[in-house]
Design a protein around this motif. Sequence first.
Motif, PDB file in Angstrom:
ATOM      1  N   LYS A  90     -12.438  28.878 -14.879  1.00  0.00           N
ATOM      2  CA  LYS A  90     -11.425  29.759 -15.484  1.00  0.00           C
ATOM      3  C   LYS A  90     -11.875  30.870 -16.242  1.00  0.00           C
ATOM      4  O   LYS A  90     -11.458  31.886 -16.231  1.00  0.00           O
ATOM      5  CB  LYS A  90     -10.653  28.672 -16.531  1.00  0.00           C
ATOM      6  CG  LYS A  90     -10.376  27.318 -16.126  1.00  0.00           C
ATOM      7  CD  LYS A  90      -9.876  27.197 -14.794  1.00  0.00           C
ATOM      8  CE  LYS A  90      -9.921  25.691 -14.239  1.00  0.00           C
ATOM      9  NZ  LYS A  90      -9.659  24.647 -15.129  1.00  0.00           N
TER      10      LYS A  90
ATOM     11  N   ARG B 242      -0.592  17.788  -5.028  1.00  0.00           N
ATOM     12  CA  ARG B 242      -0.993  18.844  -6.331  1.00  0.00           C
ATOM     13  C   ARG B 242      -0.196  20.263  -5.968  1.00  0.00           C
ATOM     14  O   ARG B 242      -0.760  21.176  -5.531  1.00  0.00           O
ATOM     15  CB  ARG B 242      -2.757  19.046  -6.159  1.00  0.00           C
ATOM     16  CG  ARG B 242      -3.255  17.948  -6.442  1.00  0.00           C
ATOM     17  CD  ARG B 242      -4.667  17.887  -6.502  1.00  0.00           C
ATOM     18  NE  ARG B 242      -5.187  18.582  -7.785  1.00  0.00           N
ATOM     19  CZ  ARG B 242      -6.640  18.697  -8.005  1.00  0.00           C
ATOM     20  NH1 ARG B 242      -7.426  18.385  -7.342  1.00  0.00           N
ATOM     21  NH2 ARG B 242      -6.980  19.164  -9.290  1.00  0.00           N
TER      22      ARG B 242
ATOM     23  N   ASP C 255       4.049  24.467  -8.582  1.00  0.00           N
ATOM     24  CA  ASP C 255       5.169  25.130  -9.056  1.00  0.00           C
ATOM     25  C   ASP C 255       5.151  25.312 -10.526  1.00  0.00           C
ATOM     26  O   ASP C 255       5.908  26.195 -10.975  1.00  0.00           O
ATOM     27  CB  ASP C 255       6.225  23.827  -8.743  1.00  0.00           C
ATOM     28  CG  ASP C 255       5.952  22.361  -9.201  1.00  0.00           C
ATOM     29  OD1 ASP C 255       4.812  22.070  -9.217  1.00  0.00           O
ATOM     30  OD2 ASP C 255       6.901  21.821  -9.818  1.00  0.00           O
ATOM     31  N   LEU C 256       4.440  24.631 -11.204  1.00  0.00           N
ATOM     32  CA  LEU C 256       4.598  24.892 -12.635  1.00  0.00           C
ATOM     33  C   LEU C 256       3.724  26.198 -13.043  1.00  0.00           C
ATOM     34  O   LEU C 256       4.522  27.001 -13.983  1.00  0.00           O
ATOM     35  CB  LEU C 256       3.875  23.815 -13.509  1.00  0.00           C
ATOM     36  CG  LEU C 256       4.227  22.403 -13.360  1.00  0.00           C
ATOM     37  CD1 LEU C 256       3.612  21.395 -13.997  1.00  0.00           C
ATOM     38  CD2 LEU C 256       5.678  22.148 -13.740  1.00  0.00           C
TER      39      LEU C 256
ATOM     40  N   SER D 206      -0.089  20.280 -17.494  1.00  0.00           N
ATOM     41  CA  SER D 206      -0.808  20.688 -16.473  1.00  0.00           C
ATOM     42  C   SER D 206      -1.707  21.560 -16.954  1.00  0.00           C
ATOM     43  O   SER D 206      -1.847  22.583 -17.737  1.00  0.00           O
ATOM     44  CB  SER D 206      -0.010  21.540 -15.326  1.00  0.00           C
ATOM     45  OG  SER D 206      -0.852  22.215 -14.647  1.00  0.00           O
ATOM     46  N   VAL D 207      -2.969  21.084 -16.830  1.00  0.00           N
ATOM     47  CA  VAL D 207      -4.189  22.039 -17.038  1.00  0.00           C
ATOM     48  C   VAL D 207      -4.124  23.373 -16.438  1.00  0.00           C
ATOM     49  O   VAL D 207      -4.532  24.463 -17.078  1.00  0.00           O
ATOM     50  CB  VAL D 207      -5.623  21.376 -16.708  1.00  0.00           C
ATOM     51  CG1 VAL D 207      -7.015  22.020 -17.010  1.00  0.00           C
ATOM     52  CG2 VAL D 207      -5.597  19.727 -17.448  1.00  0.00           C
ATOM     53  N   GLY D 208      -4.116  23.485 -15.204  1.00  0.00           N
ATOM     54  CA  GLY D 208      -4.106  24.652 -14.376  1.00  0.00           C
ATOM     55  C   GLY D 208      -2.974  25.741 -14.743  1.00  0.00           C
ATOM     56  O   GLY D 208      -3.332  26.741 -14.971  1.00  0.00           O
TER      57      GLY D 208
ATOM     58  N   ASP E 247     -10.707  12.301 -14.202  1.00  0.00           N
ATOM     59  CA  ASP E 247     -12.120  12.629 -13.520  1.00  0.00           C
ATOM     60  C   ASP E 247     -13.126  11.792 -13.662  1.00  0.00           C
ATOM     61  O   ASP E 247     -14.265  11.810 -13.159  1.00  0.00           O
ATOM     62  CB  ASP E 247     -12.675  14.041 -13.741  1.00  0.00           C
ATOM     63  CG  ASP E 247     -11.671  15.283 -13.166  1.00  0.00           C
ATOM     64  OD1 ASP E 247     -10.735  14.700 -12.399  1.00  0.00           O
ATOM     65  OD2 ASP E 247     -11.629  16.522 -13.519  1.00  0.00           O
TER      66      ASP E 247
ATOM     67  N   ILE F  31      -2.125  10.361 -13.379  1.00  0.00           N
ATOM     68  CA  ILE F  31      -2.357  11.782 -13.355  1.00  0.00           C
ATOM     69  C   ILE F  31      -2.025  12.067 -11.651  1.00  0.00           C
ATOM     70  O   ILE F  31      -1.357  13.062 -11.564  1.00  0.00           O
ATOM     71  CB  ILE F  31      -3.684  12.473 -13.813  1.00  0.00           C
ATOM     72  CG1 ILE F  31      -3.934  11.891 -15.408  1.00  0.00           C
ATOM     73  CG2 ILE F  31      -3.673  13.980 -13.654  1.00  0.00           C
ATOM     74  CD1 ILE F  31      -2.942  12.423 -16.193  1.00  0.00           C
TER      75      ILE F  31
HETATM   76  C1  UD1 Z   1      -7.523  20.032 -13.482  1.00  0.00           C
HETATM   77  C2  UD1 Z   1      -9.198  19.785 -13.234  1.00  0.00           C
HETATM   78  C3  UD1 Z   1      -9.202  18.508 -12.378  1.00  0.00           C
HETATM   79  C4  UD1 Z   1      -8.570  17.353 -13.259  1.00  0.00           C
HETATM   80  C5  UD1 Z   1      -7.131  17.636 -13.673  1.00  0.00           C
HETATM   81  C6  UD1 Z   1      -6.651  16.749 -14.558  1.00  0.00           C
HETATM   82  C7  UD1 Z   1      -9.846  21.930 -12.851  1.00  0.00           C
HETATM   83  C8  UD1 Z   1     -10.657  22.931 -11.712  1.00  0.00           C
HETATM   84  N1  UD1 Z   1      -9.614  21.026 -12.189  1.00  0.00           N
HETATM   85  O1  UD1 Z   1      -6.901  20.206 -12.146  1.00  0.00           O
HETATM   86  O2  UD1 Z   1     -10.613  18.175 -12.394  1.00  0.00           O
HETATM   87  O3  UD1 Z   1      -8.372  16.064 -12.465  1.00  0.00           O
HETATM   88  O4  UD1 Z   1      -7.152  19.057 -14.351  1.00  0.00           O
HETATM   89  O5  UD1 Z   1      -7.419  16.484 -15.836  1.00  0.00           O
HETATM   90  O6  UD1 Z   1     -10.049  22.157 -13.784  1.00  0.00           O
HETATM   91  N2  UD1 Z   1       1.201  19.383 -10.995  1.00  0.00           N
HETATM   92  C9  UD1 Z   1       2.413  19.872 -10.768  1.00  0.00           C
HETATM   93  N3  UD1 Z   1       2.826  21.097 -10.600  1.00  0.00           N
HETATM   94  C10 UD1 Z   1       1.823  22.190 -10.937  1.00  0.00           C
HETATM   95  C11 UD1 Z   1       0.444  21.716 -11.220  1.00  0.00           C
HETATM   96  C12 UD1 Z   1       0.146  20.186 -11.472  1.00  0.00           C
HETATM   97  O7  UD1 Z   1       3.259  18.852 -10.375  1.00  0.00           O
HETATM   98  O8  UD1 Z   1       2.079  23.303 -10.639  1.00  0.00           O
HETATM   99  C13 UD1 Z   1       0.770  17.914 -11.421  1.00  0.00           C
HETATM  100  C14 UD1 Z   1      -0.468  17.714 -10.423  1.00  0.00           C
HETATM  101  O9  UD1 Z   1       0.094  17.345  -8.982  1.00  0.00           O
HETATM  102  C15 UD1 Z   1      -1.035  16.549 -11.101  1.00  0.00           C
HETATM  103  C16 UD1 Z   1      -0.744  16.746 -12.919  1.00  0.00           C
HETATM  104  O10 UD1 Z   1       0.255  17.796 -12.532  1.00  0.00           O
HETATM  105  O11 UD1 Z   1      -0.123  15.135 -10.860  1.00  0.00           O
HETATM  106  C17 UD1 Z   1      -1.813  17.409 -13.397  1.00  0.00           C
HETATM  107  O12 UD1 Z   1      -2.307  18.374 -12.699  1.00  0.00           O
HETATM  108  P1  UD1 Z   1      -3.260  19.458 -13.559  1.00  0.00           P
HETATM  109  O13 UD1 Z   1      -3.314  19.179 -14.694  1.00  0.00           O
HETATM  110  O14 UD1 Z   1      -2.491  20.813 -12.974  1.00  0.00           O
HETATM  111  O15 UD1 Z   1      -4.586  19.489 -12.626  1.00  0.00           O
HETATM  112  P2  UD1 Z   1      -5.462  20.728 -12.283  1.00  0.00           P
HETATM  113  O16 UD1 Z   1      -5.188  21.965 -13.367  1.00  0.00           O
HETATM  114  O17 UD1 Z   1      -5.143  20.877 -10.715  1.00  0.00           O
END
Ligand code: UD1
Length: 455
Positions: free
Chosen positions: A56, A152, A155-156, A195-197, A338, A360
């Motif tokens: 990031k 994964r 949408d968020l 959501s982290v991302g 993780d 998760i």
């Molecule tokens: C990040 C980490 C990953 C870790 C995860 C959860 C990085 C590069 N990766 O992944 O190693 O396992 O956090 O701690 O930092 N979701 C939605 N819509 C979205 C985005 C997420 O439904 O737009 C859902 C995902 O499918 C999942 C949950 O939200 O079920 C959490 O995902 P998210 O926190 O976004 O994980 P990443 O950022 O992809």
Amino acid sequence: MNQNASLLKTVETTDFITIDPHKAMQASSLDKIRVQGGTQLNGTIPISGAKNAALKHMCAAMLTSDLIQFTNMPVGLKDIQTLAALMKEMGADMTLRSDGTMFIKAENIHSTEAPYDLVRRMRASVLVMGPLLGRFGEATVSLPGGCTIGSRPIDLHLEGFRAMGAEIILEEGYVKAKAPVGGLRGAKIIFPKVSVGATENVMMAATLAKGETILINAAREPEIIDQGNALIKMGAKISGLGTSEIHIEGVPALHGMTHDVLPDRIETGTFMIGVALTGGTVRLQHTRTDFLTSLIAPLEKAGVTIDLDGDDVIVHRNGKPLVGTDIMTEPYPGFATDLQAQFMTMLTMCEGAGMVTETIFENRFMHVPELRRMGADITVQGNSAIVRGVTKLKGAEVMATDLRASVSLILAGLVAEGETTVDRIYHLDRGYENLVGKLEACGAKVERLSSSRVE
Ligand code: UD1
């Protein structure tokens, strides 16, 4: 000569990492790791910078045309090299040094498109979207597609950008985002799910938006705090980091800075679990324990001792049997998803039983059939797994299915009777720097078999 030019010149004479992920991925994709079980871990392991912060940080460097310098970058990771290649293709000047220093100068970005070939290798490539949209008003990113640990979606992320006025269209597998005339506008965004991302992507975009953005139900991971702190050094106005409500007041431009990447808590936790399994004493250098409280509590309950010595952590387990304990994965500060596969491996050797619940990701028990092939007693029901401790695991040929599953099988191999061969270890190269070397340095009998040598 200006300061940027002299910095870039300094690195010309040092040891570089070549940015060519295409070649690197091909060369290592068929490698295997062979582990001979039964040796304790004793020694010292330097912990790398956090992959999930580093990626990031690199994306955020595209928010400015100034020179950005990072130290403690895990430059040996394939994910880092893949993103570096993507950013280079977009026009950023990228310099990766083997001492963990990285220089990025995104002055001459000529493309705002992340193509399928790179995004499919690493889902985190979608994180270029926020910075590109914030600074250039447009971004085109291939949809990441299926992923082995669940669907994964993104949408968020997209809903966040939409709330800031962006127009989003999906076309031929690509997401095309365009900011309104005059740029993104601050907005109040309530994430329906943590959501982290999405938190990171929207936070980056918001640094250059007009007005204030408020993120409600934001993720609180240490990597997000690290990213936010780096953005603040670049001139961003951010408050509430580490809480579920982050406020970002947009500024017209960001500037250069230097930042030291925080240590990798997942790598730290993986080695802690390794010591729990094998017994022994290992000093983990340059790391922290405060971001691992949800792992340390069950580890201590299971019989492991963890001590701090400055910024080193000393992990020890004597010969006493490990005790089974339950865990449930949750957003930070809960138990990290993780570390779930590694913890489950530890439970296979506990006295009694432990329950692992994954909340998760769907489909994150793919290590279970492989662990069973090694003699583990695991029953899965929905998103929970009951692990009943066995007296021994037996070496086998197993297949890595994702990054953390791969390392859990290596850990299992360290305590299994006989030889374990882990196939498809290219997943490991994405997220663990020099895993074989670090384990070997602590006495483990582990070797990498290059594809040309694999029998
Ligand atoms: C990040 C980490 C990953 C870790 C995860 C959860 C990085 C590069 N990766 O992944 O190693 O396992 O956090 O701690 O930092 N979701 C939605 N819509 C979205 C985005 C997420 O439904 O737009 C859902 C995902 O499918 C999942 C949950 O939200 O079920 C959490 O995902 P998210 O926190 O976004 O994980 P990443 O950022 O992809």
